[in-house]
Design an enzyme around this catalytic site. Sequence first.
Site, short mmCIF file in Angstrom:
data_model
loop_
_atom_site.label_atom_id
_atom_site.label_comp_id
_atom_site.label_asym_id
_atom_site.label_seq_id
_atom_site.Cartn_x
_atom_site.Cartn_y
_atom_site.Cartn_z
N HIS A 117 -11.47 -19.12 3.79
CA HIS A 117 -11.77 -17.70 3.71
C HIS A 117 -12.91 -17.51 2.71
O HIS A 117 -13.05 -18.30 1.78
CB HIS A 117 -10.51 -16.97 3.24
CG HIS A 117 -10.57 -15.48 3.26
ND1 HIS A 117 -11.28 -14.75 2.33
CD2 HIS A 117 -9.98 -14.56 4.07
CE1 HIS A 117 -11.12 -13.46 2.57
NE2 HIS A 117 -10.35 -13.32 3.63
N ASP A 119 -4.96 -21.91 -1.91
CA ASP A 119 -5.02 -20.51 -1.50
C ASP A 119 -3.86 -20.28 -0.54
O ASP A 119 -3.89 -20.67 0.62
CB ASP A 119 -6.36 -20.23 -0.82
CG ASP A 119 -6.43 -18.83 -0.21
OD1 ASP A 119 -5.46 -18.05 -0.36
OD2 ASP A 119 -7.46 -18.51 0.41
N GLN A 174 -2.21 -16.81 3.20
CA GLN A 174 -1.63 -16.80 4.55
C GLN A 174 -0.28 -17.51 4.61
O GLN A 174 0.58 -17.14 5.40
CB GLN A 174 -2.60 -17.46 5.54
CG GLN A 174 -3.84 -16.66 5.83
CD GLN A 174 -3.54 -15.31 6.46
OE1 GLN A 174 -2.55 -15.13 7.17
NE2 GLN A 174 -4.40 -14.35 6.21
N LYS A 208 0.24 -9.24 1.96
CA LYS A 208 0.53 -10.10 3.12
C LYS A 208 1.99 -10.56 3.11
O LYS A 208 2.46 -11.14 4.08
CB LYS A 208 -0.41 -11.29 3.14
CG LYS A 208 -1.85 -10.93 3.51
CD LYS A 208 -2.70 -12.18 3.69
CE LYS A 208 -4.05 -11.84 4.29
NZ LYS A 208 -5.02 -11.26 3.35
N CYS A 264 -13.58 -12.86 7.75
CA CYS A 264 -14.02 -13.36 6.43
C CYS A 264 -14.06 -14.88 6.42
O CYS A 264 -13.69 -15.53 5.44
CB CYS A 264 -13.13 -12.84 5.31
SG CYS A 264 -13.25 -11.07 5.08
#
Length: 406
Positions: free
Chosen positions: A123, A200, A203, A226, A364
């Site tokens: 991302h 990261d 998600q 999220k 993104c």
Amino acid sequence: MSYPIEQIRADFPILGEKIRNKPLVYLDNAASCQKPQAVIDAIVHTYSHEYANIHRGVHTLSVKATDKFEAAREKVRAFINAKSDKEIIFVRGATEAINLVAQSFGKSQLKAGDEIVISAMEHHANIVPWQMLCQQIGAVLKVAPINQQGELLFDEFESLLNANTKLVAITHMSNALGTINPVENIIAAAHAKNIPVLLDGAQAIPHMAVDVQALDCDFYVFSGHKLYGPSGTGVLYGKQALLEAMPPYQGGGDMIRQVTFEKTTYAGLPHKFEAGTPAIAEIIGLGAAIDYVSAIGMDKIAAYEAELLDYATEQAREIKGLNIIGQAEHKGGILSFTLDHIHPHDIGTMLDSLGIAVRAGHHCAMPVMDFYGVPATARASFAMYNTRQEIDVLMQGIKSLIEVFG
């Protein structure tokens, strides 16, 4: 016990909405998830009954708000199995968390010629902060390639690691492709060369159980919105020794121990990195979101969503002219696709007329689009409250779209 899908759906008031006189089919969860009533109630209750600024007040409301805020920190700690609540830093989202690490850890620990390794599926939030750091200090950004399935080429990743590599920053799960990276192997390979790793997890966190001690990652970042929590909330997990060695990211209230005009000393962890008044009610809401998903069980959610993805993928493969972008063996609940001769923005607009919310664009992740040679994709992304019936509606919508465009 079977998965309580009807009860879960009833807990999300927005799922009862109609869009253009059609029942809402919300499949844009990779961008942001909807909120259960428990989260909405926690925020409303805070503002209605227990709101005040936190940490410094001795009056009743401040003490109550502080206790609830710090209880949320403990919920996050337990949820990702961090060793200490000192390792849980509240930020505005995964993006701010990565920027914090880049500007604090990166600027204090890296120098000209040092290398940072990322992957080709990142991302923008896990690309741009590192590019900015490289421009500031003269470090070098290296990119590990992916294959056509959207999987990391692990051998090529490993070959990038050398004495100059000072950080690996990689996505746990790709937002554009759904790929779940072999993060245990990535961390082991990096640690064998004493290279710290940032994951990261924006998600991954709503779709699977995450144990930062078992992973042994050095940093883990995610966003609250999220994870069925409020927007404007997020978490940076960092190993305590690393965080203690890092300088503050921002200056201001709550991150100080003592201020004089000659010198300022800083508060201990976690407050050293939490300058200013935080999103108090929203962090309490994030705690409520963690309570909510924990009560259902992350393993149950993961299993249910895997079934949804399998079902959607089977249906999609039956549609002539539909091309799935990202077919990794290990995937989370994301179906990115293109349709022959139909622009993704037209797909998004036409599906919206049927009450179906999907994302259309570069997500993104412009380098991912460049890799596949497409300007954009349409992306249906699944959450714990989606159903097979909603996937049927999506597939029927796609078929009618193809008919309209001939």
